[in-house]
Write an enzyme that holds these catalytic residues in place. Structure first.
Site, PDB file in Angstrom:
ATOM      1  CD  GLU A  21      -2.860  -1.113   2.376  1.00 49.19           C
ATOM      2  OE1 GLU A  21      -4.062  -0.823   2.275  1.00 49.19           O
ATOM      3  OE2 GLU A  21      -2.315  -1.441   3.451  1.00 49.19           O
ATOM      4  CE1 TYR A  53     -14.381  27.278  -1.903  1.00 47.93           C
ATOM      5  CE2 TYR A  53     -16.047  28.317  -0.535  1.00 47.93           C
ATOM      6  CZ  TYR A  53     -15.425  28.175  -1.754  1.00 47.93           C
ATOM      7  OH  TYR A  53     -15.841  28.920  -2.825  1.00 47.93           O
ATOM      8  CD  GLU A  72      -8.658   3.932  12.461  1.00 43.35           C
ATOM      9  OE1 GLU A  72      -9.446   2.993  12.656  1.00 43.35           O
ATOM     10  OE2 GLU A  72      -7.719   3.866  11.628  1.00 43.35           O
ATOM     11  CE  LYS A  98      -6.448   2.069   2.453  1.00 41.48           C
ATOM     12  NZ  LYS A  98      -5.414   1.119   2.982  1.00 41.48           N
TER      13      LYS A  98
END
Length: 118
Positions: A21, A53, A72, A98
């Site tokens: 990954e 933003y 997290e 993901k």
């Protein structure tokens, strides 16, 4: 009070516990919602009186660029940075998904949702 939402921010990043990954990477979706007092901005029509933003998007991009094993961890960094850099935000929630995670099954996405208040 009001809310500013950034929805379906699409990014490519390299998060995950698997070595592959970190090399191959994955597609991600980030949704962000912040709560702030938007009353002054609604009257003055001035960017300085609201939550920009563009700044929120930049924070998401920069934190997603830093590889982590866990979503997290990325989410906590995003929230911490928002509260450090963006005045007036009283609450925030971030969802990081993901897309097509490598979990050995047909799963569209996995999502972690974190929130924080000032």
């Amino acid at each position: 009070m009001g809310k500013v939402r950034l929805e379906n921010i699409r990014l490519y990043a390299f998060h995950g516990c698997l070595k592959e990954e970190g090399v191959i990477g994955s597609d991600y979706r980030v949704d962000l919602e912040v709560t702030a007092d938007l009353e002054k901005a609604s009257v003055t029509d001035q960017l300085a009186d609201t939550v920009d933003y563009v700044t929120l998007h930049r924070i998401v991009q920069l934190e997603m660029d830093l590889r982590s094993h866990l979503l997290e961890t990325v989410g906590a960094r995003i929230l911490d940075r928002i509260f450090k850099e963006v005045e007036g935000v009283s609450a925030a929630e971030v969802s990081i998904s993901k897309i097509n995670p490598p979990i050995g099954g047909d799963v569209q996405q996995v999502t972690v949702v974190l929130s924080k208040t000032r």
